[in-house]
Design an enzyme around this catalytic site. Structure first.
Site, PDB file in Angstrom:
ATOM      1  CB  ALA A  26    -106.728 -39.421  -9.075  1.00 35.27           C
ATOM      2  CE  LYS A  27    -105.070 -46.563  -7.948  1.00 37.20           C
ATOM      3  NZ  LYS A  27    -105.682 -47.452  -7.181  1.00 37.20           N
ATOM      4  N   GLY A  28    -103.091 -42.880 -11.696  1.00 33.15           N
ATOM      5  CA  GLY A  28    -101.739 -43.044 -12.152  1.00 33.15           C
ATOM      6  C   GLY A  28    -101.277 -44.376 -12.427  1.00 33.15           C
TER       7      GLY A  28
END
Ligand code: GLU
Length: 424
Positions: free
Chosen positions: A113-115
């Protein structure tokens, strides 16, 4: 009529298309079926949120934020949160996909994931940053959690922001949830060794790569681009191991000394003056020049796409260690490979951070904390094993290290997906 200038970006190529074409190439190499490839080519989930934030002067600014999960076949999704004014959804998706491969290559029970938030954090006060971080956390609160998706620091964020995320999430639950985020400060459930972990992992990879050439780090000339958490700690660790640090840089530019730079003096100078420029005994150089200096090991530890088709033929190093995510473009990869330069890919070279994030998550879930020597020894085990596995694939299949790492990682994710089966 007014002309609107397109904002200049550090991204010359679309990172999401780049990540997808890397995956297509791997799928061809490992003989993956299209039905599997089609699943892995997409992100499982992306949310885009607006983050209205009260500024210190009473006005309200609205920031754009993202959180993307690429894949959860092997476990909850894991990946950092980036604060940078050039963050885009496509960049966040690419970084999420790279996290899937990184976690799989390390053998961690995590997906990717990444934000990100489109903001220049240097232009906000601490109180503004705190309000923005708490609002961003609230906007994504239904998507994150210790069993679902676990954020961590990335470019522009640090343990301080992780403490705010931990607190905001915990306040909403009504009790402390240590496993919701990693990279926390030590006093609120962080792990010893997490801050230096990315750099330490990179140093282990450099050690293993040099060993393959019957060399050690002692007296090797090293140039490090980026003086944030990864770059500064890597320079310190390698200098302490006897390397000569010939060049360092931050976003404002760099310094060079063929005789070697005292990294602790550079840290002190940066703390006092806010930049590296003017460091005693060094001459200034640009970030572009740093990549081309005479050295044995070049470690790009800042942003993506700095070594490209335009400058790859001028790189002097024999080993490129990707402390950052995606600093070498596919075109540059091919040129470096042709020239016999060994690229230690991001999914291997900077995985130390997420490995110790995994340790922090485990410690938080068990509420039982380890000694630093234990953390570092376990990190060494995982990185050394992953390096050996990647090296074997690199030799046996005659693939560059990145493609070897991808073949292993993508294969593992595909296997998990097949074993779980498609629901319903
Ligand atoms: N942002 C770091 C990375 O790109 C760390 C991620 C994590 O610890 O979850 O690997």
């Amino acid at each position: 009529m007014t002309t609107v200038e397109a904002p200049s970006s550090h991204l010359k190529e679309n990172p999401w298309e780049m990540a997808r074409s890397q995956l297509r190439q791997t799928a061809g190499q490992i003989g993956m079926e299209d039905s599997m490839l089609n699943v892995l080519l997409e992100c499982k989930k992306c949310v885009a949120v607006s983050v209205p934030t009260r500024m210190d002067d009473g006005s309200v600014r609205v920031f754009e934020g993202f959180r993307c999960t690429h894949n959860v076949a092997r476990g909850p999704s894991k990946g950092g949160i980036r604060y940078h004014h050039e963050v885009t959804l496509e960049e966040t998706k690419a970084l999420a996909m790279w996290m899937t491969w990184k976690c799989a290559l390390m053998g961690l029970p995590f997906g990717g994931a990444k934000g990100g938030v489109v903001v220049n954090p240097k232009q906000l006060s601490v109180t503004e940053l705190e309000r923005m971080t708490r609002r961003y956390t609230t906007e994504i609160i239904n998507f994150i959690g210790p069993e679902a998706d676990i954020p961590a620091p990335d470019v522009g964020t640090s343990p301080r922001e992780m403490a705010w995320i931990f607190d905001t999430y915990s306040m909403n639950k009504g009790y402390s949830v240590l496993g919701v985020v990693t990279g926390k400060p030590l006093e609120v459930g962080g792990s010893v060794g997490r801050v230096e972990a990315t750099a330490r992992g990179a140093a282990f990879c450099v050690r293993e790569a040099l060993r393959k050439q019957d060399l050690s780090i002692e007296d090797r000339k090293v140039a490090v681009q980026g003086f944030g958490n990864v770059g500064s700690n890597l320079a310190l660790i390698l200098a302490d191991q006897g390397a000569t640090i010939v060049a360092l840089s931050d976003s404002g530019g760099g310094v060079h000394s063929a005789d070697g730079i005292d990294v602790r003096a550079a840290l002190a100078h940066k703390r006092e003056t806010g930049s590296l420029e003017g460091l005693a005994g060094t001459e200034t150089l640009t970030n572009e020049e740093l990549l081309l200096v005479d050295c044995d090991v070049l470690a790009p530890c800042a942003l993506e796409q700095v070594i490209t088709g335009e400058n790859a033929d001028q790189v002097k190093a024999t080993i490129v260690c990707e402390g950052a995510n995606g600093p070498v473009t596919p075109e540059a990869d091919a040129i470096l490979d042709d020239r016999g330069i060994l690229v230690l890919p991001d999914v291997l070279a900077n995985a130390g951070g997420v490995v110790v994030s995994y340790f922090e998550w485990v410690q938080g879930l068990q509420e039982y904390f380890w000694k630093e020597s234990e953390v570092n020894a376990k990190l060494n085990d995982i990185i050394t094993r992953a390096f050996a596995e990647t090296w074997r694939a690199h030799e046996e299949r005659s693939l560059p290290m990145r493609q070897a790492a991808y073949a292993l990682a993508v294969g593992r994710v595909a296997e998990a997906t097949t074993t779980r089966g498609l629901y319903p």
